[in-house]
Structures are given as C-alpha cells and as structure tokens.
Design a protein around this motif. Sequence first.
Motif, PDB file in Angstrom:
ATOM      1  N   THR A  91       0.831  -1.202   0.000  1.00  0.00           N
ATOM      2  CA  THR A  91       0.000   0.000   0.000  1.00  0.00           C
ATOM      3  C   THR A  91       0.865   1.251   0.000  1.00  0.00           C
ATOM      4  O   THR A  91       0.607   2.214  -0.751  1.00  0.00           O
ATOM      5  N   LEU A  92       1.912   1.264   0.826  1.00  0.00           N
ATOM      6  CA  LEU A  92       2.812   2.414   0.861  1.00  0.00           C
ATOM      7  C   LEU A  92       3.577   2.565  -0.451  1.00  0.00           C
ATOM      8  O   LEU A  92       3.921   3.678  -0.857  1.00  0.00           O
ATOM      9  N   ALA A  93       3.834   1.447  -1.126  1.00  0.00           N
ATOM     10  CA  ALA A  93       4.487   1.514  -2.429  1.00  0.00           C
ATOM     11  C   ALA A  93       3.598   2.224  -3.448  1.00  0.00           C
ATOM     12  O   ALA A  93       4.075   3.001  -4.278  1.00  0.00           O
ATOM     13  N   LEU A  94       2.275   1.965  -3.369  1.00  0.00           N
ATOM     14  CA  LEU A  94       1.341   2.667  -4.244  1.00  0.00           C
ATOM     15  C   LEU A  94       1.375   4.171  -3.983  1.00  0.00           C
ATOM     16  O   LEU A  94       1.339   4.980  -4.911  1.00  0.00           O
ATOM     17  N   ALA A  95       1.432   4.518  -2.681  1.00  0.00           N
ATOM     18  CA  ALA A  95       1.514   5.929  -2.315  1.00  0.00           C
ATOM     19  C   ALA A  95       2.789   6.560  -2.871  1.00  0.00           C
ATOM     20  O   ALA A  95       2.777   7.688  -3.383  1.00  0.00           O
ATOM     21  N   LYS A  96       3.884   5.834  -2.780  1.00  0.00           N
ATOM     22  CA  LYS A  96       5.150   6.339  -3.301  1.00  0.00           C
ATOM     23  C   LYS A  96       5.070   6.566  -4.805  1.00  0.00           C
ATOM     24  O   LYS A  96       5.543   7.580  -5.328  1.00  0.00           O
ATOM     25  N   ASN A  97       4.438   5.623  -5.507  1.00  0.00           N
ATOM     26  CA  ASN A  97       4.291   5.752  -6.963  1.00  0.00           C
ATOM     27  C   ASN A  97       3.471   6.970  -7.350  1.00  0.00           C
ATOM     28  O   ASN A  97       3.683   7.560  -8.412  1.00  0.00           O
ATOM     29  N   ARG A  98       2.530   7.336  -6.479  1.00  0.00           N
ATOM     30  CA  ARG A  98       1.705   8.527  -6.730  1.00  0.00           C
ATOM     31  C   ARG A  98       2.325   9.788  -6.143  1.00  0.00           C
ATOM     32  O   ARG A  98       1.718  10.851  -6.164  1.00  0.00           O
ATOM     33  N   LYS A  99       3.550   9.635  -5.610  1.00  0.00           N
ATOM     34  CA  LYS A  99       4.297  10.769  -5.030  1.00  0.00           C
ATOM     35  C   LYS A  99       3.519  11.448  -3.897  1.00  0.00           C
ATOM     36  O   LYS A  99       3.514  12.668  -3.757  1.00  0.00           O
ATOM     37  N   ILE A 100       2.872  10.622  -3.069  1.00  0.00           N
ATOM     38  CA  ILE A 100       2.130  11.127  -1.913  1.00  0.00           C
ATOM     39  C   ILE A 100       3.051  11.112  -0.701  1.00  0.00           C
ATOM     40  O   ILE A 100       3.631  10.061  -0.377  1.00  0.00           O
ATOM     41  N   PRO A 101       3.225  12.223  -0.011  1.00  0.00           N
ATOM     42  CA  PRO A 101       4.084  12.249   1.173  1.00  0.00           C
ATOM     43  C   PRO A 101       3.581  11.297   2.258  1.00  0.00           C
ATOM     44  O   PRO A 101       2.380  11.223   2.534  1.00  0.00           O
ATOM     45  N   VAL A 102       4.497  10.531   2.850  1.00  0.00           N
ATOM     46  CA  VAL A 102       4.179   9.643   3.962  1.00  0.00           C
ATOM     47  C   VAL A 102       4.916  10.149   5.191  1.00  0.00           C
ATOM     48  O   VAL A 102       6.136  10.313   5.164  1.00  0.00           O
ATOM     49  N   LYS A 103       4.176  10.412   6.264  1.00  0.00           N
ATOM     50  CA  LYS A 103       4.774  10.957   7.477  1.00  0.00           C
ATOM     51  C   LYS A 103       4.501  10.029   8.658  1.00  0.00           C
ATOM     52  O   LYS A 103       3.569   9.228   8.646  1.00  0.00           O
ATOM     53  N   GLU A 104       5.331  10.146   9.673  1.00  0.00           N
ATOM     54  CA  GLU A 104       5.195   9.295  10.851  1.00  0.00           C
ATOM     55  C   GLU A 104       4.578  10.091  11.991  1.00  0.00           C
ATOM     56  O   GLU A 104       4.897  11.263  12.193  1.00  0.00           O
ATOM     57  N   LEU A 105       3.695   9.444  12.741  1.00  0.00           N
ATOM     58  CA  LEU A 105       3.104  10.103  13.893  1.00  0.00           C
ATOM     59  C   LEU A 105       3.221   9.209  15.112  1.00  0.00           C
ATOM     60  O   LEU A 105       3.417   8.001  14.995  1.00  0.00           O
ATOM     61  N   LYS A 106       3.084   9.834  16.278  1.00  0.00           N
ATOM     62  CA  LYS A 106       3.196   9.120  17.544  1.00  0.00           C
ATOM     63  C   LYS A 106       1.800   8.722  18.034  1.00  0.00           C
ATOM     64  O   LYS A 106       0.791   9.259  17.576  1.00  0.00           O
ATOM     65  N   GLU A 107       1.769   7.799  18.990  1.00  0.00           N
ATOM     66  CA  GLU A 107       0.503   7.316  19.540  1.00  0.00           C
ATOM     67  C   GLU A 107      -0.333   8.458  20.094  1.00  0.00           C
ATOM     68  O   GLU A 107      -1.547   8.525  19.854  1.00  0.00           O
ATOM     69  N   VAL A 108       0.282   9.379  20.813  1.00  0.00           N
ATOM     70  CA  VAL A 108      -0.455  10.487  21.412  1.00  0.00           C
ATOM     71  C   VAL A 108      -1.021  11.393  20.326  1.00  0.00           C
ATOM     72  O   VAL A 108      -2.120  11.939  20.465  1.00  0.00           O
ATOM     73  N   GLN A 109      -0.306  11.548  19.212  1.00  0.00           N
ATOM     74  CA  GLN A 109      -0.797  12.359  18.101  1.00  0.00           C
ATOM     75  C   GLN A 109      -1.962  11.671  17.400  1.00  0.00           C
ATOM     76  O   GLN A 109      -2.936  12.329  17.012  1.00  0.00           O
ATOM     77  N   LEU A 110      -1.880  10.354  17.265  1.00  0.00           N
ATOM     78  CA  LEU A 110      -2.959   9.600  16.641  1.00  0.00           C
ATOM     79  C   LEU A 110      -4.245   9.753  17.439  1.00  0.00           C
ATOM     80  O   LEU A 110      -5.327   9.909  16.862  1.00  0.00           O
ATOM     81  N   ARG A 111      -4.149   9.725  18.750  1.00  0.00           N
ATOM     82  CA  ARG A 111      -5.339   9.877  19.597  1.00  0.00           C
ATOM     83  C   ARG A 111      -5.955  11.262  19.446  1.00  0.00           C
ATOM     84  O   ARG A 111      -7.159  11.433  19.633  1.00  0.00           O
ATOM     85  N   GLN A 112      -5.146  12.256  19.108  1.00  0.00           N
ATOM     86  CA  GLN A 112      -5.661  13.606  18.889  1.00  0.00           C
ATOM     87  C   GLN A 112      -6.437  13.703  17.574  1.00  0.00           C
ATOM     88  O   GLN A 112      -7.388  14.473  17.460  1.00  0.00           O
ATOM     89  N   ILE A 113      -6.038  12.912  16.607  1.00  0.00           N
ATOM     90  CA  ILE A 113      -6.639  12.972  15.272  1.00  0.00           C
ATOM     91  C   ILE A 113      -7.835  12.039  15.145  1.00  0.00           C
ATOM     92  O   ILE A 113      -8.849  12.381  14.554  1.00  0.00           O
ATOM     93  N   SER A 114      -7.701  10.830  15.702  1.00  0.00           N
ATOM     94  CA  SER A 114      -8.698   9.776  15.495  1.00  0.00           C
ATOM     95  C   SER A 114      -9.486   9.489  16.759  1.00  0.00           C
ATOM     96  O   SER A 114      -8.936   9.450  17.851  1.00  0.00           O
ATOM     97  N   ASP A 115     -10.794   9.279  16.577  1.00  0.00           N
ATOM     98  CA  ASP A 115     -11.624   8.876  17.713  1.00  0.00           C
ATOM     99  C   ASP A 115     -11.985   7.400  17.625  1.00  0.00           C
ATOM    100  O   ASP A 115     -12.836   6.909  18.367  1.00  0.00           O
ATOM    101  N   ALA A 116     -11.324   6.671  16.729  1.00  0.00           N
ATOM    102  CA  ALA A 116     -11.586   5.238  16.587  1.00  0.00           C
ATOM    103  C   ALA A 116     -11.105   4.487  17.820  1.00  0.00           C
ATOM    104  O   ALA A 116     -10.021   4.760  18.347  1.00  0.00           O
TER     105      ALA A 116
END
Length: 292
Positions: A91-116
């Motif tokens: 999946t990330l390879a597909l993103a790379k082929n489309r030149k989509i930036p991939v960034k890393e986030l921390k667990e605490v940041q994920l909880r701020q973004i997602s309510d899942a």
Amino acid sequence: MMARSGNKKYGDKSRSLFVSPCLFLYIPIMNLTQSEIKYLRSLQQKKYRDTERKFLLEGWCPLRDALESNFPIEMIAVLHGTSQNSEHQSTLALAKNRKIPVKELKEVQLRQISDAVHSQGIVALVHQQGDAFDTKYLRFAKYIVACDHISDPGNLGTILRTCDWFGIDAVLLSEGCVSLYNEKVVRATAGSIFHLKVFENLDLKTALSNLKSENFRLVATALDGKPFNSYTPQEKNILILGSEAHGVNQDILQQADEVLSIPRFGKAESLNVGIACGIFLAHWRNRSEIKK
C-alpha cells in the motif's frame, strides 16, 4: 492551508528511514508537525471539512481503495511499527508511486486525530470529490438509492457499503442527511465511498421529480406499504429510504409509484434502515437475475 515541513538533511533526527523487507523499498518518512496535527484535528468538524473540501480517512484497506481511485490524497500519516507486513508495504508503495508524502506520527498524536476505538495506525488526508447533480449523469443507470434525512452516520455508512455490494449506480442524499465525509460515515463505508457515485445536499423532491420524468420508477419504503416482494424491478428503479424515526417524507411518499414494506414477524419496533436496504436490494437483484 496545510503547513509543510522544510527540507531535512538525511541525518536529521526528525526523519526516520522506512525499509521494506519484502519490496526492498527505502521510503524516508518525515515526522508529523504539531501544526499539521492541529490542521488534521480541525477536519473532525464539518465546517472545516466543507471549507477545505478535504476529509480524514483511516484504515489500511480503505486507504488501498482510495489509492486505486481518482480521489486526490494529500498526505498519509502512519504510526511507527504498524506498517511492517507485506500488504501494508504494498500500500505504501502505491503511495510512493503517486508521489504522496508519507509521514510518521506518535501514539499520542494519533489519539488527537482519530476517535476510533481500535485504530489501525494509519490516517490519510483526502480531497473530497463530487459533481453537481444532473440527470445526464444517470442516463444509463438502472438502480439508484435515495436517502431522505438519514442522520445517523453508522446507518448511512452501512447503506453506502450495501449499495456498493449490490452494484448500485448512484446514491442520492437529501438535505438533512449526515455529511458524506463525516469520519464515522467514512469509517462505516469500509472503502465503499471510493466506489460509488454519490450526490449530496439535494432537494430530494425536485431531484426525484426530474428522474421520474426520465422514466425512473420511484419506490418508497413505509411501514404500511405493500409487501416488498410484490414488486418486480423495472428498467429504471429508485429505492427511497427514510430515517427509522420519521420514515420517508410525506411529500416524497406522494410522488412514489410504489410504497413497499418488509413484513414484521416478531416484536421489534423497527428494522434498521441499513438492513432494510440490503433486503430490498437483494430481492431486486435476485428478481433481475431470474428475468434474464
């Protein structure tokens, strides 16, 4: 606008190196900045989603569907350590082929973004799509589902996923329906949002009137309707669903060519609208196959 990080040198600590053991891909991943976190978090609110014309997508399988669609993806954020298996790498390879930036986030940041409750550790920033409603887009459609004031995100997501399963040509959402790009709706579609033609915020009565003039048969649902299996699908069909609380609007019921119901054999007060949608569409598809 989305805040963007400046260029970093290879040895900078704010940059990690992602190595694919399966695909031998070297994907440098930048850390997500706090301003980016703030921006992504703002998209939990409808007013910002509407202004920016963007939405948040969670989950590896839905991301794959998005990457294989024509929806523009601005950025992907992945939790460290969650992208090690071969499917995630692909999946990330597909993103790379489309030149989509991939960034890393921390667990605490994920909880701020997602309510899942059970996040898969992947979030994407996706641009909304959508054409203005015009009957010319539906000239060759056979099956359409129209939603009248479906306000529950889970129900709308289930309806969209069901429509995708049965190969429905288009979905119409009235004014008063929950936003198509609400996070809970997007999550409940499980990627089906990228497979369907959906028109939202419609004056449904007018839209249905226009489609009726194009020889579509309007089939509404109501508790006092005829049994659903008494109807044989025609060349062009529109299934009209209302909320469990209020049903289909009376003005729209009066427009309908048929009013149908699913017989009740037990004591439940109502049937979930997503389940009802599946029962109707399964019957229609089955009848269509028999007619061939």
